[in-house]
Design a protein around this motif. Structure first.
Motif, PDB file in Angstrom:
ATOM      1  N   THR A 190       0.829  -1.202   0.000  1.00 49.29           N
ATOM      2  CA  THR A 190       0.000   0.000   0.000  1.00 49.29           C
ATOM      3  C   THR A 190       0.862   1.249   0.000  1.00 49.29           C
ATOM      4  O   THR A 190       1.988   1.239   0.499  1.00 49.29           O
ATOM      5  N   GLY A 191       0.308   2.310  -0.547  1.00 49.86           N
ATOM      6  CA  GLY A 191       0.967   3.605  -0.473  1.00 49.86           C
ATOM      7  C   GLY A 191       0.594   4.364   0.774  1.00 49.86           C
ATOM      8  O   GLY A 191       1.085   5.471   1.010  1.00 49.86           O
ATOM      9  N   ARG A 192      -0.279   3.761   1.576  1.00 47.73           N
ATOM     10  CA  ARG A 192      -0.736   4.404   2.816  1.00 47.73           C
ATOM     11  C   ARG A 192      -0.346   3.519   4.001  1.00 47.73           C
ATOM     12  O   ARG A 192      -1.162   2.745   4.504  1.00 47.73           O
ATOM     13  N   LEU A 193       0.904   3.623   4.424  1.00 47.48           N
ATOM     14  CA  LEU A 193       1.364   2.781   5.534  1.00 47.48           C
ATOM     15  C   LEU A 193       0.631   3.090   6.828  1.00 47.48           C
ATOM     16  O   LEU A 193       0.638   2.282   7.764  1.00 47.48           O
ATOM     17  N   SER A 194      -0.033   4.253   6.890  1.00 44.95           N
ATOM     18  CA  SER A 194      -0.866   4.572   8.049  1.00 44.95           C
ATOM     19  C   SER A 194      -2.037   3.595   8.170  1.00 44.95           C
ATOM     20  O   SER A 194      -2.670   3.506   9.228  1.00 44.95           O
ATOM     21  N   GLU A 195      -2.332   2.863   7.088  1.00 45.99           N
ATOM     22  CA  GLU A 195      -3.428   1.892   7.093  1.00 45.99           C
ATOM     23  C   GLU A 195      -2.957   0.496   7.484  1.00 45.99           C
ATOM     24  O   GLU A 195      -3.720  -0.465   7.390  1.00 45.99           O
ATOM     25  N   ALA A 196      -1.722   0.366   7.939  1.00 42.63           N
ATOM     26  CA  ALA A 196      -1.179  -0.968   8.227  1.00 42.63           C
ATOM     27  C   ALA A 196      -2.022  -1.723   9.248  1.00 42.63           C
ATOM     28  O   ALA A 196      -2.318  -2.917   9.066  1.00 42.63           O
ATOM     29  N   ASP A 197      -2.407  -1.069  10.323  1.00 47.24           N
ATOM     30  CA  ASP A 197      -3.214  -1.750  11.346  1.00 47.24           C
ATOM     31  C   ASP A 197      -4.556  -2.196  10.781  1.00 47.24           C
ATOM     32  O   ASP A 197      -5.032  -3.301  11.078  1.00 47.24           O
ATOM     33  N   TYR A 198      -5.166  -1.331   9.966  1.00 47.71           N
ATOM     34  CA  TYR A 198      -6.441  -1.663   9.324  1.00 47.71           C
ATOM     35  C   TYR A 198      -6.279  -2.895   8.427  1.00 47.71           C
ATOM     36  O   TYR A 198      -7.085  -3.830   8.481  1.00 47.71           O
ATOM     37  N   LEU A 199      -5.221  -2.925   7.654  1.00 50.01           N
ATOM     38  CA  LEU A 199      -4.995  -4.051   6.744  1.00 50.01           C
ATOM     39  C   LEU A 199      -4.750  -5.340   7.517  1.00 50.01           C
ATOM     40  O   LEU A 199      -5.179  -6.423   7.093  1.00 50.01           O
ATOM     41  N   LYS A 200      -4.095  -5.233   8.663  1.00 48.72           N
ATOM     42  CA  LYS A 200      -3.868  -6.425   9.479  1.00 48.72           C
ATOM     43  C   LYS A 200      -5.166  -6.927  10.109  1.00 48.72           C
ATOM     44  O   LYS A 200      -5.348  -8.138  10.281  1.00 48.72           O
ATOM     45  N   THR A 201      -6.090  -6.013  10.419  1.00 45.23           N
ATOM     46  CA  THR A 201      -7.389  -6.467  10.942  1.00 45.23           C
ATOM     47  C   THR A 201      -8.169  -7.221   9.871  1.00 45.23           C
ATOM     48  O   THR A 201      -8.980  -8.092  10.188  1.00 45.23           O
ATOM     49  N   LEU A 202      -7.905  -6.917   8.599  1.00 41.52           N
ATOM     50  CA  LEU A 202      -8.572  -7.635   7.512  1.00 41.52           C
ATOM     51  C   LEU A 202      -7.971  -9.016   7.284  1.00 41.52           C
ATOM     52  O   LEU A 202      -8.610  -9.878   6.678  1.00 41.52           O
ATOM     53  N   GLY A 203      -6.715  -9.204   7.751  1.00 37.29           N
ATOM     54  CA  GLY A 203      -6.085 -10.507   7.612  1.00 37.29           C
ATOM     55  C   GLY A 203      -4.682 -10.489   7.046  1.00 37.29           C
ATOM     56  O   GLY A 203      -4.070 -11.554   6.869  1.00 37.29           O
ATOM     57  N   ALA A 204      -4.143  -9.287   6.762  1.00 41.12           N
ATOM     58  CA  ALA A 204      -2.777  -9.217   6.240  1.00 41.12           C
ATOM     59  C   ALA A 204      -1.787  -9.628   7.325  1.00 41.12           C
ATOM     60  O   ALA A 204      -1.902  -9.217   8.476  1.00 41.12           O
ATOM     61  N   ASP A 205      -0.804 -10.430   6.947  1.00 40.56           N
ATOM     62  CA  ASP A 205       0.251 -10.855   7.877  1.00 40.56           C
ATOM     63  C   ASP A 205       1.436  -9.894   7.846  1.00 40.56           C
ATOM     64  O   ASP A 205       2.174  -9.787   8.825  1.00 40.56           O
ATOM     65  N   GLU A 206       1.594  -9.213   6.722  1.00 44.32           N
ATOM     66  CA  GLU A 206       2.737  -8.317   6.536  1.00 44.32           C
ATOM     67  C   GLU A 206       2.286  -7.169   5.643  1.00 44.32           C
ATOM     68  O   GLU A 206       1.491  -7.364   4.716  1.00 44.32           O
TER      69      GLU A 206
END
Length: 329
Positions: free
Chosen positions: A181-197
């Protein structure tokens, strides 16, 4: 629903399309053998291009945009549909050359419609939308090419519509998901969806080497151009990349090295003209393989009045997840 109905209509302007809210009648609709009382639509990247004129998406003027919708059949001359059937439409040139989903009514060919599975509500169908349906087609392409659960799978454009749903699907199916992603501020959000990294898209957005370090067994790419070239160069031997988008560009500045030295498969994934059997398979799988609680978490509600604003924001990369447009609100 009788008399007039509300719609967004786009007319050809000198410099940009003219967007207006209008009241229409059934006489304003195009030809088709099924009339649908539209309940929900959504805002896809292609809708953003159509409404803003950023690309020549619209081929018929004036037009009701909206490339997808869900609702109930009102009248039908098609043997597969009867009044009251819950249906979904994605693609087929709707919202491009045929009136689309940004209206309270639509008249279309029944061959373009899919009956919704009981497990998916009309509202959930547009939380999924064309982006989520496209994600499922990409997952099916990875499965067909033997990318096994447990493998690392990259998702580009991860915070967007296709990317968000792809993460949820892949995670539930047992893949280890790497989100770009170009929005690393969304990392926590993406991990709640199931992203491992979560990785920065800048790692993939510059000119690619013919071959890079092998990092993932498969990928879902909605970006194209240099990003897709890098994704291919870093795919492990025998892996598959399902390509479905071109947010960075139409070009593919890559070499043949990944294909002939690592046996990579590039699986082009089209959602617009996909045959009905493939569509029905995708929606059947969405009913069983998509975590609806996570779908709810990545969705937000909007009204028809909000669509022009979201059209601009989605092109700027400022829309997270899926907008559910209630056309009757």
């Amino acid at each position: 629903m009788t008399g007039t109905f509300r719609a967004i209509r786009v007319s050809k302007g000198e410099k940009a399309p003219q967007v207006e809210f209008v009241n229409l009648t059934e006489a304003d609709l195009m030809e088709g053998d099924v009339t649908v009382a539209v309940e929900y639509s959504t805002v896809n990247y292609k809708d953003g291009l159509a409404l803003t004129g950023a690309a020549p998406i619209i081929r018929h003027w004036p037009l009701i945009p909206g490339i997808d919708f869900s609702g109930k059949v009102e009248t039908s001359d098609h043997p597969d549909f009867k009044p009251g059937d819950r249906v979904v439409l994605n693609g087929w040139g709707v919202g491009e050359g045929h009136h689309g989903g940004y209206a309270q009514k639509a008249r279309v060919k029944g061959d373009w419609l899919v009956k919704l599975p009981d497990a998916i509500s009309n509202e959930q169908a547009m939380a999924i939308g064309t982006a989520g349906y496209t994600s499922m087609l990409c997952v099916l392409a990875l499965e067909k090419n033997d990318v096994k659960p447990g493998s690392d799978v990259l998702v580009t454009g991860a915070a967007g519509g296709v990317g968000s749903v792809a993460i949820v699907l892949l995670a539930k199916l047992g893949y280890r998901v790497i989100a770009s992603t170009g929005r690393l501020s969304e990392a926590d959000y993406l991990k709640t969806l199931g992203a491992d990294e979560v990785i920065d898209r800048n790692e993939l957005s510059n000119p690619a080497k013919p071959l890079g370090k092998e990092r993932w067994a498969g990928a879902v790419d909605a970006v194209g151009s240099h990003t897709l070239a890098n994704v291919l160069s870093m795919t492990k031997y025998g892996g598959t990349v399902a390509a479905c988008g071109l947010a960075q560009g139409l070009d593919l500045p890559a070499s043949v090295a990944p294909f002939i030295l690592r046996g990579i498969t590039l699986a082009g994934t089209d959602s617009v003209m996909a045959p009905k059997e493939k569509r029905e398979e995708a929606w059947k799988r969405l009913a069983t393989d998509l975590d609806m609680k996570k779908l709810e978490a990545l969705s937000f509600r909007a009204k028809l009045d909000d669509v022009p604003k979201f059209a601009t924001e989605i092109l700027a990369g400022n829309v997270r997840g899926r907008a559910i447009v209630d056309v009757n609100a």
